[in-house]
Design a protein around this motif. Structure first.
Motif, PDB file in Angstrom:
ATOM      1  N   PRO A 194     -57.293  16.288  -1.494  1.00  0.00           N
ATOM      2  CA  PRO A 194     -57.514  16.713  -3.058  1.00  0.00           C
ATOM      3  C   PRO A 194     -56.696  15.861  -4.023  1.00  0.00           C
ATOM      4  N   GLU A 195     -55.351  15.575  -3.608  1.00  0.00           N
ATOM      5  CA  GLU A 195     -54.571  14.880  -4.857  1.00  0.00           C
ATOM      6  C   GLU A 195     -54.862  13.272  -4.611  1.00  0.00           C
ATOM      7  N   ARG A 209     -58.076  12.129  -4.114  1.00  0.00           N
ATOM      8  CA  ARG A 209     -59.295  12.123  -4.949  1.00  0.00           C
ATOM      9  C   ARG A 209     -58.968  12.331  -6.315  1.00  0.00           C
ATOM     10  N   ALA A 210     -58.115  13.379  -6.991  1.00  0.00           N
ATOM     11  CA  ALA A 210     -57.779  13.190  -8.147  1.00  0.00           C
ATOM     12  C   ALA A 210     -57.047  11.974  -8.704  1.00  0.00           C
ATOM     13  N   HIS A 211     -56.441  11.346  -7.860  1.00  0.00           N
ATOM     14  CA  HIS A 211     -55.811  10.005  -8.445  1.00  0.00           C
ATOM     15  C   HIS A 211     -57.038   9.027  -8.402  1.00  0.00           C
ATOM     16  N   VAL A 217     -60.173   9.791  -9.064  1.00  0.00           N
ATOM     17  CA  VAL A 217     -60.610   9.934 -10.595  1.00  0.00           C
ATOM     18  C   VAL A 217     -59.789   9.440 -11.748  1.00  0.00           C
ATOM     19  N   ASP A 218     -58.592   9.370 -11.729  1.00  0.00           N
ATOM     20  CA  ASP A 218     -57.946   8.927 -12.558  1.00  0.00           C
ATOM     21  C   ASP A 218     -57.906   7.593 -12.943  1.00  0.00           C
ATOM     22  N   PRO A 254     -65.899  15.919  -8.643  1.00  0.00           N
ATOM     23  CA  PRO A 254     -65.040  16.241  -7.419  1.00  0.00           C
ATOM     24  C   PRO A 254     -65.623  16.939  -6.159  1.00  0.00           C
ATOM     25  N   ASP A 260     -65.633  15.711  -2.504  1.00  0.00           N
ATOM     26  CA  ASP A 260     -64.952  16.705  -1.339  1.00  0.00           C
ATOM     27  C   ASP A 260     -65.920  17.256  -0.078  1.00  0.00           C
ATOM     28  N   ARG A 280     -50.243   7.372  -7.659  1.00  0.00           N
ATOM     29  CA  ARG A 280     -50.191   8.089  -9.053  1.00  0.00           C
ATOM     30  C   ARG A 280     -50.930   7.005 -10.060  1.00  0.00           C
ATOM     31  N   ARG A 281     -51.392   7.418 -11.327  1.00  0.00           N
ATOM     32  CA  ARG A 281     -51.682   6.587 -12.203  1.00  0.00           C
ATOM     33  C   ARG A 281     -50.430   6.049 -13.001  1.00  0.00           C
TER      34      ARG A 281
END
Length: 250
Positions: A31-32, A34-36, A38-39, A70, A74, A112-113
């Motif tokens: 999940p993290e 995938r969030a990165h 998206v960033d 998202p 997933d 990380r961004r």
């Protein structure tokens, strides 16, 4: 009777398997990550803002937001892993270990961004002993890092091509857009491979040599190979590689 019992046992184990898969996704940092992603996608969209006509830019944003929603990412990734990973327990056990958690933390930090922005011009060169270089070389061959990196790049590039096709039908029709992207895959993997050892030295810089050796042992084991093969397939499914945005809406 015995056949019926086996069928019932199969259905009884499905919820536990699903729970293990969900736990693996969470523990391994999906999940993290995938969030990165998206960033990074949002940052790419911003770079396009001043270089594209407003209508083209908006089409790109709409297409990328649809393709990389998202929940949809997933769902596709989990479904693919469910179909390709025979047993998630060995990988779950590894990533739940203290070493596994340190590995996931290192990978999440690297993507990380702020870290990507910090190293936009390249990573520092890492000096390492011959033993550590050998371990990293084994790791670079065991992990599907070059393939995954190429797929992420192609997925983002594919949105731009898809957006142009949606605005000007026939411009890149007949699979031409996908053919152009496929032609870049090998070149991208070769570029990534050239820097992969140094990248892994940097990402896992806080792991000791014995920890790296344990990581290599898992990655090269049958269970590790099964997980990383399924992980690459899940990444491709999550990114919808080879699929047009319009087909995802169907």
């Amino acid at each position: 009777m015995r056949r019926l019992f086996l069928l019932l046992m199969m259905f009884c184990t499905l919820p536990a398997w699903a729970d293990n898969l969900d736990d693996l996704f969470t523990t391994a940092g999906w999940p993290e990550q995938r969030a990165h992603f998206v960033d990074a996608l949002t940052a790419a969209q911003e770079r396009y803002r001043n270089n594209l006509p407003p209508a083209v830019y908006q089409a790109l944003v709409n297409n990328s937001n649809q393709r990389f929603a998202p929940d949809a990412m997933d769902r596709r990734a989990k479904e693919k892993m469910r179909n390709t990973l025979p047993d998630p327990v060995p990988a779950l056990t590894f990533f739940q270990s203290p070493l596994g958690r340190r590995i996931v933390a290192a990978e999440l930090l690297a993507t990380r961004r702020d870290q990507l922005a910090k190293h936009a011009q390249g990573l520092p060169r890492i000096e390492a002993s011959a033993t550590r270089q050998l371990l990293i070389n084994h790791l670079s061959r065991a992990l599907p890092a070059r393939e995954a990196g190429a797929e992420v790049t192609l997925a983002i590039a594919g949105v731009a091509a898809d957006s142009l096709s949606s605005m000007i039908p026939g411009l890149l029709g007949g699979g031409q857009a996908q053919g152009m992207l496929d032609g870049q895959r090998q070149r991208l993997m070769e570029q990534i491979a050239g820097e992969l050892d140094n990248t892994l030295l940097y990402v896992y810089r806080d792991l000791s040599d014995p920890e790296l050796e344990e990581f290599v042992t898992f990655a090269e084991s049958p269970d590790g190979k099964a997980y990383y093969l399924a992980a690459l397939a899940a990444i491709r499914a999550g990114l919808a590689v080879g699929q047009s945005t319009s087909s995802l809406a169907q």
